[in-house]
Design a protein around this motif. Sequence first.
Motif, PDB file in Angstrom:
ATOM      1  N   VAL A 261     142.802 166.372   4.231  1.00  0.00           N
ATOM      2  CA  VAL A 261     141.933 166.308   3.054  1.00  0.00           C
ATOM      3  C   VAL A 261     141.066 167.556   2.958  1.00  0.00           C
ATOM      4  O   VAL A 261     140.898 168.141   1.875  1.00  0.00           O
ATOM      5  CB  VAL A 261     141.056 165.037   3.102  1.00  0.00           C
TER       6      VAL A 261
ATOM      7  N   SER B 169     135.174 166.959   0.512  1.00  0.00           N
ATOM      8  CA  SER B 169     135.309 166.434  -0.840  1.00  0.00           C
ATOM      9  C   SER B 169     134.002 166.553  -1.611  1.00  0.00           C
ATOM     10  O   SER B 169     134.009 166.789  -2.827  1.00  0.00           O
ATOM     11  CB  SER B 169     135.769 164.973  -0.792  1.00  0.00           C
TER      12      SER B 169
ATOM     13  N   THR C 165     133.439 162.493  -6.087  1.00  0.00           N
ATOM     14  CA  THR C 165     134.595 162.999  -5.335  1.00  0.00           C
ATOM     15  C   THR C 165     134.530 162.573  -3.874  1.00  0.00           C
ATOM     16  O   THR C 165     135.554 162.267  -3.252  1.00  0.00           O
ATOM     17  CB  THR C 165     134.668 164.531  -5.422  1.00  0.00           C
TER      18      THR C 165
ATOM     19  N   SER D 196     137.295 160.156  -1.829  1.00  0.00           N
ATOM     20  CA  SER D 196     137.911 160.662  -0.604  1.00  0.00           C
ATOM     21  C   SER D 196     137.618 159.753   0.579  1.00  0.00           C
ATOM     22  O   SER D 196     138.502 159.467   1.398  1.00  0.00           O
ATOM     23  CB  SER D 196     137.400 162.077  -0.324  1.00  0.00           C
TER      24      SER D 196
END
Length: 323
Positions: A146, A91, A116, A120
């Motif tokens: 993810v 991320s 970000t 995450s």
Amino acid sequence: MEKVLPIVLTIGIFIVGILSIPLGSVPIPLEYIFNPEKAPEYMRIIIFNLRLPRIAMAVLIGMMLSSSGAVVQTVFQNPLADPYIIGIAASATFGAVIAFVFGMPDFMYGIIAFITCLMSTLMIFKMAKKGNKVNVATLLIVGIAVSSFLGAFTSFAMYMIGEDSFKITMWMMGYLGNATWKRVIFILIPLIFSVCYFYSKRNQLDALLSGDEEAHSLGVDVNRLKIKILTVSALIVAFSVAFSGMIGFVGLIIPHTIRMVVGPSNTKMLPSTILAGGFFLLICDTFGRIVLAPVEVPIGVITAFFGAPFFLYLALRNKRRDF
């Protein structure tokens, strides 16, 4: 041993740092290292503008990744919980690529990556948590999902960039060749803050080792502590990824190795883990610069050679314990 180890690691960083200055695509005589005023102008530029910032960045990034790995393993109470394995770093990569696409200044790379990365991290923590415990299998599955999902966006961004995509490709493999004193300062600030914060919470982190219920009975606000620790961890992972790319397994190898030497207590483990991370990454970067000189091997490739077998060892050992 825990008292001597930090001293040994500090001396090791100093020695390896000096010995690595002459090494690289342009060899520099050792005499110029101790008497730089006698060196030609281009060698002084290489020493002070290229080699020294790179050495400093390797040490600082290693410290960031190892300290992050240590606290993340404590929060999730599992030695497999490395920021790169559970998807946190992916991320941060996504955020840094966004900053690159929009042509933002250097310091914004770390900030966008942090935003970000934090989103995450908290999502992964919430999805992997079941009651007061974190399910390891769910943690790894969510991390892989993810990483794959954000990796698709990163790949799409690289495709859209076109000719400049090779810069992102090199960076994603782990690259310290773009180190500057300015970037060293950018990562030094969050590193100092995070190390001080982690060490101030060392006793509460030690309480987590006995389990959430035991820590709660000792007066620790477990959920609040975990969220704060993960937030600060996301900060340093974001800045390390933003300026050095994907350098995996440092947060897995170093904390676990130091834990076997000095024990699980964060009071003893954290200082040695931080120094060992810097020492390890400095050695890896130096090796990557000289093994195929003048071609450089990305530092992420070097750490993966060590980290992948180590991860399999931990996974198999944990499997045997389950039976």
